[in-house]
Design an enzyme around this catalytic site. Structure first.
Site: not given
Ligand SMILES: Cc1cc2nc3c(=O)[nH]c(=O)nc-3n(C[C@H](O)[C@H](O)[C@H](O)COP(=O)(O)OP(=O)(O)OC[C@H]3O[C@@H](n4cnc5c(N)ncnc54)[C@H](O)[C@@H]3O)c2cc1C
Length: 388
Positions: A344, A367
């Protein structure tokens, strides 16, 4: 942080690189961890100021002395190290290089003398404005125009996804001058941040907050002396600049992945489960082995590409594409495993691995998206096998 530093002794790197990393590690611990990230514009300005003040930005672009040339291994090491600590610090450094890159590679003596001392000292923030709403991957389709008007050019159109959009002092803008259709009809221009014809049309919020904007150019006049290179050279200037910096995107991904592994090792050794540390569960060990292998493979491709360029290879298109593609994709897998092993806490807002999970995603898109890198690699492999 639990880090494997043995790569620093690989044959791609030299003593000066190891010394630089040592100095940067000390600097980052003092100057990067204490930047307030809640206001990304202010944080980015502060990081550029600090990186410039303490000399790190000198490595982002060579100065106006013709004997200086860019060292891609240094770029990669700086990005890897900064990214391990702060995605925004890496972004601030990288954009000074990408924004100043066209001037440092193709600019006139006067352009270099005016701008490079400013981008290298952090006095001017730089941006690289190529993408448009209708042409991201399809760069040759750019529709922003630059029309000659006596001793000036007049730019009209839109750019989007521009990093440092709104806070930059210098924008290198690619626009259509029309010498030929498609890629051969583009040119590159220097546009000052305070040009009245330039405005921010939209601020763009993303999963990992960085300063990003869509920009409008309306009757935006620049001096003819602000043309970089010759008319029609724009596509070549953009691609040559990206060729240098693409490897360093892989290096940033490598830095994120190293941080994810370091966080995972700390967690796996300290978290008790079923009466023993998590690190004793063999399936967790399997993840750790995969993460370590992928990190070494990323580093090999990144430093191979950087070394090849520094050693004088005229083009490193294939090597840089492999480094960028593999490192960004593998970093995503490494970070995903880190989130899994944290349970968690891995998805708790603000946890380092949760931040990495958001930071890594865009690197597989900008890019040159991963799919585009595959095309570049395949074309290169096919052409080297031509005629066999
Ligand atoms: C965080 C961030 C920062 C950025 N910073 C800048 C910046 O500073 N300056 C700048 O100019 N731009 C910048 N960009 C823009 C970036 O370069 C583009 O988003 C990128 O080129 C993709 O273009 P697009 O978003 O228009 O997607 P599209 O071109 O619409 O592509 C969408 C998808 O299609 C797939 N695809 C594309 N082409 C092919 C192909 N030939 N074959 C198979 N699949 C393909 C890929 O999966 C791609 O992701 C940034 C983007 C992001 C997300």
């Amino acid at each position: 942080m639990m880090l494997d530093r043995s790569f620093l002794h690989w044959p791609f790197l030299e003593e000066r690189h190891r010394a630089l990393v040592e100095r940067l590690e000390t600097w980052v611990a003092q100057h990067c961890e204490h930047v307030d990230h809640r206001d990304v514009d202010a944080a980015c300005r502060e990081l550029v100021h600090r990186l410039g003040r303490d000399g790190w930005l000198k490595h982002s672009a060579p100065g106006d002395d013709p004997s200086e040339k860019i060292d891609v291994r240094t770029l990669a090491l700086i990005r890897e190290t900064l990214a391990r600590h702060s995605g925004l610090a890496d972004f601030a450094f990288a954009m000074q290089g990408l924004g100043a890159g066209p001037i440092s590679l193709f600019g006139t003596a006067a352009q270099k003398a005016h701008w490079l001392p400013k981008t290298r000292s952090g006095a001017a923030i730089a941006a690289f404005a190529l993408s448009e709403p209708a042409s991201g991957s399809d760069v040759a389709n750019i529709s922003t125009t630059a029309r000659r008007d006596r001793d000036a050019y007049v730019l009209d159109g839109e750019k989007t996804w521009i990093s440092n959009g709104g806070i930059a002092d210098l924008y290198v803008v690619f626009a259509r001058t029309g010498e030929a259709p498609g890629a051969k009809g583009l040119s590159a221009f220097i546009v000052r941040g305070d040009n009245p014809g330039l405005s921010v049309a939209e601020r763009i919020e993303t999963i990992a907050p960085h300063p990003l904007a869509r920009l409008a150019f309306k009757n935006c006049r620049v001096d003819a002396a602000d043309l970089i290179g010759a008319n029609g050279d724009g596509f070549k200037i953009a691609m040559t600049t990206l060729d240098v910096f693409r490897t360093s995107v892989g290096a940033a991904a490598l830095g994120f992945a190293r941080r994810a592994l370091a966080e995972t090792l700390r967690r796996a050794k300290s978290r008790e489960l079923f009466g023993a540390p998590l690190s004793e569960l063999q399936m967790v060990q399997g993840h750790i082995a995969d993460m370590a292998i992928e990190i070494d493979a990323m580093a090999l491709l990144v430093y191979r590409a950087a070394w090849a360029k520094d050693a004088g290879a005229p083009r490193v298109t294939r090597e840089a594409a492999m480094a960028k593609l593999y490192a960004t994709e593998a970093a995503q897998r490494v970070i995903d495993a880190a989130v899994q092993i944290h349970g968690g806490d891995g998805v708790r807002a603000g946890h380092p691995v949760e931040t990495l999970y958001r930071e890594i995603r865009a690197l597989r898109i900008y890019e040159g998206a991963s799919d585009v890198q595959k095309i570049v690699i395949a074309r290169s492999v096919l052409s080297s096998a031509a005629g066999r």
